[in-house]
Design a protein around this motif. Structure first.
Motif, short mmCIF file in Angstrom:
data_model
loop_
_atom_site.label_atom_id
_atom_site.label_comp_id
_atom_site.label_asym_id
_atom_site.label_seq_id
_atom_site.Cartn_x
_atom_site.Cartn_y
_atom_site.Cartn_z
N LYS A 81 38.35 43.40 48.42
CA LYS A 81 37.57 42.21 48.06
C LYS A 81 36.65 42.51 46.88
O LYS A 81 36.52 41.71 45.96
N ARG A 82 36.06 43.70 46.89
CA ARG A 82 35.16 44.10 45.81
C ARG A 82 35.92 44.15 44.47
O ARG A 82 35.40 43.72 43.45
N HIS A 83 37.14 44.64 44.50
CA HIS A 83 37.91 44.76 43.26
C HIS A 83 38.50 43.44 42.80
O HIS A 83 39.01 43.35 41.68
N CYS A 84 38.43 42.42 43.62
CA CYS A 84 38.92 41.09 43.23
C CYS A 84 37.83 40.27 42.54
O CYS A 84 38.11 39.20 42.02
N ASP A 85 36.61 40.77 42.54
CA ASP A 85 35.50 40.12 41.85
C ASP A 85 35.86 40.01 40.36
O ASP A 85 36.33 41.00 39.77
N PRO A 86 35.67 38.84 39.72
CA PRO A 86 36.06 38.68 38.31
C PRO A 86 35.48 39.74 37.37
O PRO A 86 36.18 40.22 36.48
N ALA A 87 34.23 40.10 37.56
CA ALA A 87 33.62 41.10 36.68
C ALA A 87 34.30 42.46 36.86
O ALA A 87 34.57 43.17 35.88
N ARG A 88 34.60 42.82 38.09
CA ARG A 88 35.28 44.09 38.35
C ARG A 88 36.71 44.07 37.84
O ARG A 88 37.23 45.08 37.38
N ARG A 89 37.37 42.91 37.95
CA ARG A 89 38.74 42.80 37.44
C ARG A 89 38.75 43.00 35.93
O ARG A 89 39.61 43.69 35.39
N THR A 90 37.77 42.40 35.25
CA THR A 90 37.66 42.56 33.80
C THR A 90 37.40 44.01 33.44
O THR A 90 38.02 44.57 32.53
N GLU A 91 36.50 44.63 34.18
CA GLU A 91 36.20 46.05 33.95
C GLU A 91 37.44 46.91 34.23
O GLU A 91 37.73 47.85 33.48
N GLY A 92 38.18 46.58 35.28
CA GLY A 92 39.40 47.31 35.60
C GLY A 92 40.45 47.18 34.52
O GLY A 92 41.12 48.14 34.17
N ARG A 93 40.59 45.98 33.97
CA ARG A 93 41.55 45.76 32.87
C ARG A 93 41.14 46.56 31.64
O ARG A 93 41.98 47.13 30.94
N ARG A 94 39.84 46.61 31.37
CA ARG A 94 39.35 47.38 30.22
C ARG A 94 39.67 48.86 30.42
O ARG A 94 40.15 49.53 29.51
N THR A 95 39.43 49.35 31.62
CA THR A 95 39.74 50.75 31.94
C THR A 95 41.23 51.01 31.81
O THR A 95 41.65 52.05 31.30
N TYR A 96 42.03 50.05 32.26
CA TYR A 96 43.48 50.20 32.16
C TYR A 96 43.93 50.22 30.70
O TYR A 96 44.80 51.02 30.33
N GLY A 97 43.33 49.38 29.87
CA GLY A 97 43.65 49.39 28.45
C GLY A 97 43.38 50.74 27.82
O GLY A 97 44.19 51.26 27.04
N VAL A 98 42.25 51.34 28.16
CA VAL A 98 41.90 52.67 27.66
C VAL A 98 42.93 53.69 28.14
O VAL A 98 43.37 54.56 27.38
#
Length: 137
Positions: A81-98
């Motif tokens: 649930k924590r990782h489904c938060d929009p801000a965390r998803r955006t942060e996760g995508r940024r990390t994935y891009g890196v």
């Protein structure tokens, strides 16, 4: 001419902002970016990055599986649930891009990518390494 790492960063960056289709135009891939013979390969790299980036789901990653291994169901649900938060998803995508940008240097992208897509990461590495671009600047 850009290095292989710079080509990767270019493609990932364009995918992150949904502008990767710009690479369909040959004028976006002049000789100082890549060899004319490699344009098709760069577009294939773009397609791989696009698929990986847009299919990214941290909840299917080996890293999430490790974090939840041997944990209680309520704890796993709370993490999900924590990782489904929009801000965390955006942060996760940024990390994935890196992580995708550093695919030639380390295996972090494998930790963040569903095992079902690891073959795409293998193919991405092979395609980038096959480019005529220099390995370093």
């Amino acid at each position: 001419m850009l290095t292989k790492r710079e080509i990767c960063r270019l493609v990932v960056g364009l995918s992150e902002v949904n502008d990767a289709d710009l690479l369909d135009d040959d004028t976006s891939l002049p000789a100082d970016v890549c060899a004319a013979d490699d344009r098709i390969a760069v577009r294939h790299i773009r397609d791989l990055v696009h698929e990986l980036y847009h299919d990214f789901d941290y909840l299917t990653s080996p890293l999430f599986a490790t974090a939840t291994q041997d944990k209680s169901l309520p704890y796993c649900d709370m993490l999900a649930k924590r990782h489904c938060d929009p801000a965390r998803r955006t942060e996760g995508r940024r990390t994935y891009g890196v992580a995708l940008c550093s695919i030639l240097d380390d295996n972090e992208a494998y930790d963040l990518t569903s095992p079902a897509n690891h073959r795409l990461l293998d193919e991405l590495r092979l395609k980038i390494n096959a480019l005529a671009n220099p390995s370093s600047g």
